[in-house]
Write an enzyme that holds these catalytic residues in place. Structure first.
Site, PDB file in Angstrom:
ATOM      1  N   ARG A   1       1.162  -0.595   0.037  1.00 18.02           N
ATOM      2  CA  ARG A   1       0.143   0.008   0.352  1.00 18.02           C
ATOM      3  C   ARG A   1       0.606   1.439   0.210  1.00 18.02           C
ATOM      4  NH1 ARG A   1      -5.273  -0.853   3.800  1.00 18.02           N
ATOM      5  NH2 ARG A   1      -6.678  -2.480   2.256  1.00 18.02           N
TER       6      ARG A   1
ATOM      7  N   GLU B   1      -8.402  -0.651  16.540  1.00 23.26           N
ATOM      8  CA  GLU B   1      -7.525   0.224  15.574  1.00 23.26           C
ATOM      9  C   GLU B   1      -7.054   1.337  17.165  1.00 23.26           C
ATOM     10  OE1 GLU B   1      -9.145   2.073  12.003  1.00 23.26           O
ATOM     11  OE2 GLU B   1      -8.060   3.162  12.202  1.00 23.26           O
TER      12      GLU B   1
ATOM     13  N   SER C   1      -7.282  -5.904  10.034  1.00 19.93           N
ATOM     14  CA  SER C   1      -7.675  -5.497  11.522  1.00 19.93           C
ATOM     15  C   SER C   1      -9.525  -6.121  11.796  1.00 19.93           C
ATOM     16  CB  SER C   1      -8.290  -3.751  10.634  1.00 19.93           C
ATOM     17  OG  SER C   1      -9.060  -3.831   9.801  1.00 19.93           O
TER      18      SER C   1
HETATM   19  C1  LIG Z   1     -13.635   1.998   3.970  1.00 22.02           C
HETATM   20  C2  LIG Z   1     -13.060   0.634   4.973  1.00 22.02           C
HETATM   21  C3  LIG Z   1     -12.688  -0.072   4.793  1.00 22.02           C
HETATM   22  C4  LIG Z   1     -12.252  -0.873   5.172  1.00 22.02           C
HETATM   23  N1  LIG Z   1     -11.687  -1.725   5.002  1.00 22.02           N
HETATM   24  C5  LIG Z   1     -11.225  -3.071   5.498  1.00 22.02           C
HETATM   25  C6  LIG Z   1     -10.876  -4.328   5.371  1.00 22.02           C
HETATM   26  O1  LIG Z   1     -11.525  -5.055   4.210  1.00 22.02           O
HETATM   27  N2  LIG Z   1     -10.676  -5.648   6.114  1.00 22.02           N
HETATM   28  C7  LIG Z   1     -10.447  -4.617   7.679  1.00 22.02           C
HETATM   29  O2  LIG Z   1      -9.266  -5.936   8.410  1.00 22.02           O
HETATM   30  N3  LIG Z   1     -10.434  -3.533   8.245  1.00 22.02           N
HETATM   31  C8  LIG Z   1     -11.063  -2.759   7.170  1.00 22.02           C
HETATM   32  N4  LIG Z   1     -10.917  -1.600   7.597  1.00 22.02           N
HETATM   33  C9  LIG Z   1     -10.489  -0.614   8.981  1.00 22.02           C
HETATM   34  C10 LIG Z   1     -11.486  -1.153   9.774  1.00 22.02           C
HETATM   35  O3  LIG Z   1     -12.599  -0.959   9.670  1.00 22.02           O
HETATM   36  C11 LIG Z   1     -11.126  -0.368  11.370  1.00 22.02           C
HETATM   37  O4  LIG Z   1      -9.923  -0.542  11.674  1.00 22.02           O
HETATM   38  C12 LIG Z   1     -12.107  -1.024  12.128  1.00 22.02           C
HETATM   39  O5  LIG Z   1     -13.369  -0.453  11.793  1.00 22.02           O
HETATM   40  C13 LIG Z   1     -11.868  -0.137  13.278  1.00 22.02           C
HETATM   41  O6  LIG Z   1     -12.381  -0.491  14.258  1.00 22.02           O
HETATM   42  P1  LIG Z   1     -12.757   0.070  15.714  1.00 22.02           P
HETATM   43  O7  LIG Z   1     -13.664  -1.059  16.344  1.00 22.02           O
HETATM   44  O8  LIG Z   1     -11.418  -0.454  16.245  1.00 22.02           O
HETATM   45  O9  LIG Z   1     -13.319   1.220  16.388  1.00 22.02           O
HETATM   46  P2  LIG Z   1     -13.930   2.319  15.023  1.00 22.02           P
HETATM   47  O10 LIG Z   1     -14.822   0.917  14.015  1.00 22.02           O
HETATM   48  O11 LIG Z   1     -13.612   3.374  14.494  1.00 22.02           O
HETATM   49  O12 LIG Z   1     -15.106   2.554  16.874  1.00 22.02           O
HETATM   50  C14 LIG Z   1     -14.503   3.420  17.380  1.00 22.02           C
HETATM   51  C15 LIG Z   1     -16.024   3.756  17.945  1.00 22.02           C
HETATM   52  O13 LIG Z   1     -15.992   4.522  19.374  1.00 22.02           O
HETATM   53  C16 LIG Z   1     -17.104   5.469  19.298  1.00 22.02           C
HETATM   54  N5  LIG Z   1     -16.117   6.763  19.779  1.00 22.02           N
HETATM   55  C17 LIG Z   1     -15.134   7.247  19.841  1.00 22.02           C
HETATM   56  N6  LIG Z   1     -14.318   8.310  21.093  1.00 22.02           N
HETATM   57  C18 LIG Z   1     -15.533   7.798  22.012  1.00 22.02           C
HETATM   58  C19 LIG Z   1     -15.491   8.684  23.391  1.00 22.02           C
HETATM   59  N7  LIG Z   1     -14.737   9.324  23.624  1.00 22.02           N
HETATM   60  N8  LIG Z   1     -16.805   8.466  24.094  1.00 22.02           N
HETATM   61  C20 LIG Z   1     -17.684   7.212  23.588  1.00 22.02           C
HETATM   62  N9  LIG Z   1     -17.448   6.754  22.088  1.00 22.02           N
HETATM   63  C21 LIG Z   1     -16.438   7.017  21.330  1.00 22.02           C
HETATM   64  C22 LIG Z   1     -16.620   5.994  17.729  1.00 22.02           C
HETATM   65  O14 LIG Z   1     -18.252   6.972  17.988  1.00 22.02           O
HETATM   66  C23 LIG Z   1     -16.953   4.515  17.374  1.00 22.02           C
HETATM   67  O15 LIG Z   1     -18.133   4.211  17.206  1.00 22.02           O
HETATM   68  C24 LIG Z   1     -11.303  -0.685   7.236  1.00 22.02           C
HETATM   69  C25 LIG Z   1     -12.438   0.882   7.364  1.00 22.02           C
HETATM   70  C26 LIG Z   1     -12.470   1.607   6.116  1.00 22.02           C
HETATM   71  C27 LIG Z   1     -12.609   3.368   6.787  1.00 22.02           C
END
Ligand SMILES: Cc1cc2nc3c(=O)[nH]c(=O)nc-3n(C[C@H](O)[C@H](O)[C@H](O)COP(=O)(O)OP(=O)(O)OC[C@H]3O[C@@H](n4cnc5c(N)ncnc54)[C@H](O)[C@@H]3O)c2cc1C
Length: 305
Positions: free
Chosen positions: A155, A238, A254
């Site tokens: 990438r 993340e 991820s």
């Molecule tokens: C377009 C796109 C496509 C992707 N495709 C892939 C893929 O095909 N395969 C793969 O493995 N990964 C993929 N990724 C990466 C992956 O989707 C993300 O890394 C993953 O969803 C992160 O998940 P998370 O639960 O850590 O955070 P998130 O899904 O970002 O959730 C974090 C949550 O915490 C909440 N939050 C944050 N701060 C606070 C606070 N202070 N108080 C209360 N709530 C809070 C936010 O509102 C959110 O709801 C992709 C990402 C994108 C953007």
């Protein structure tokens, strides 16, 4: 030993399928209380460990363990594929509480965000290049042809090459006409919908693309069970730095990281010999309220003067 590492579901909508399966499982588990629409403003420390969170309205929720799952930092960048709200609040809270952060400079840029107005920017999945789509400039020149791996190079290599083209004043396109063609809507329904919403026809015309901030490999340093350097504080997804991605996450790693570490964290908390839950007021009465009423954007702002 080799094992398949990628979960795939619903064509190019794997994340939505993973989320739906998880939400259904949570809804079917009576012992889980879901509280939506609350903003966590800081962590609360009591008895030498993280013992709860403080909400933006001042309410304190105490807990035997706190698992940060607050996502990445794409919202700090002008062009990003992640939501504007992803500003690193969880990282800021952990930092203020004294947790060790690691590899904060490891930010991955996705090479092929679709270059149209949109925040977050829509994404032309890597699977398109896997299916044979090529990168061309506005004159049709395939500028990745001589690079090892060509369009399937890592990438960062592809993102840098596109950035260089754009820096030289050229526009860059992902051309799937010959490789995918009429099968585009069936094979890539999400990208097809995103393109058409922006007035693009990926079956008959190349898709304009440019790099955008996509994934933060760094974060709250955790061990193999998702434990941070602070007792009682875990991190997953993340916001965490497990070390699994190195400096350049492989596509699709991820979601699987989130699934694997979530299980490890649940098992670690079950086996944790922490004191049992305290009454809700106790944590704040005895503890230290660690204010995190800022996000990383504030830390990154230039110093006045
Ligand atoms: C377009 C796109 C496509 C992707 N495709 C892939 C893929 O095909 N395969 C793969 O493995 N990964 C993929 N990724 C990466 C992956 O989707 C993300 O890394 C993953 O969803 C992160 O998940 P998370 O639960 O850590 O955070 P998130 O899904 O970002 O959730 C974090 C949550 O915490 C909440 N939050 C944050 N701060 C606070 C606070 N202070 N108080 C209360 N709530 C809070 C936010 O509102 C959110 O709801 C992709 C990402 C994108 C953007």
């Amino acid at each position: 030993m080799a094992a398949r590492r990628i979960v795939h579901a619903a064509g190019d909508a794997t994340g939505a399928a993973v989320l739906a399966a998880l939400a259904n499982a949570v809804a079917a588990t009576p012992s889980i209380e879901v509280r939506e629409g609350l903003l966590v403003a800081g962590l609360v420390e009591a008895g030498g460990r993280i013992a709860g969170v403080r909400l933006a309205d001042g309410t304190v929720l105490s807990a035997r363990a706190v698992v940060l799952a607050t996502g990445g930092i794409g919202g700090l960048y002008r062009s990003a594929t992640s939501p504007r709200g992803a500003t690193g609040r969880g990282l800021a809270m952990a930092a203020r509480a004294g947790a060790v952060l690691r590899d904060m400079e490891f930010v991955q840029f996705h090479p092929t965000a679709i270059a149209v107005a949109g925040d977050p920017m829509p994404l032309a999945t890597e699977a398109l290049r896997g299916a044979g789509a090529i990168l061309v400039d506005e004159s049709g020149r395939r500028f990745m042809a001589d690079v090892p791996g060509a369009e399937l190079a890592p990438r960062d290599t592809v993102a840098r090459a596109i950035h260089a083209e754009i820096g030289a004043g050229r526009r860059v396109y992902l051309d799937a006409r010959a490789s995918v063609g009429a099968a585009f809507p069936r094979r890539f329904p999400t990208v097809d919908r995103l393109c058409r919403a922006a007035g693009l026809d990926p079956v008959n015309a190349p898709i304009p693309v440019r790099p955008a901030a996509h994934y933060h490999m760094g974060g709250v340093k955790v061990d193999g069970s998702g434990r941070s350097s602070l007792a009682g504080l875990y991190a997953v997804g993340e916001v965490a730095s497990t070390g699994l991605h190195g400096a350049n996450r492989l596509a699709s790693n991820s979601l699987i990281e989130g699934l694997v570490f979530a299980r490890a964290i649940a098992e670690a908390i079950l086996g944790d010999s922490a004191p049992s839950l305290r009454p809700r007021t106790a944590a704040i009465a005895e503890g230290r309220d660690i204010d995190a009423g800022f996000d990383l954007r504030a830390l990154m702002a230039p110093a006045p003067g």
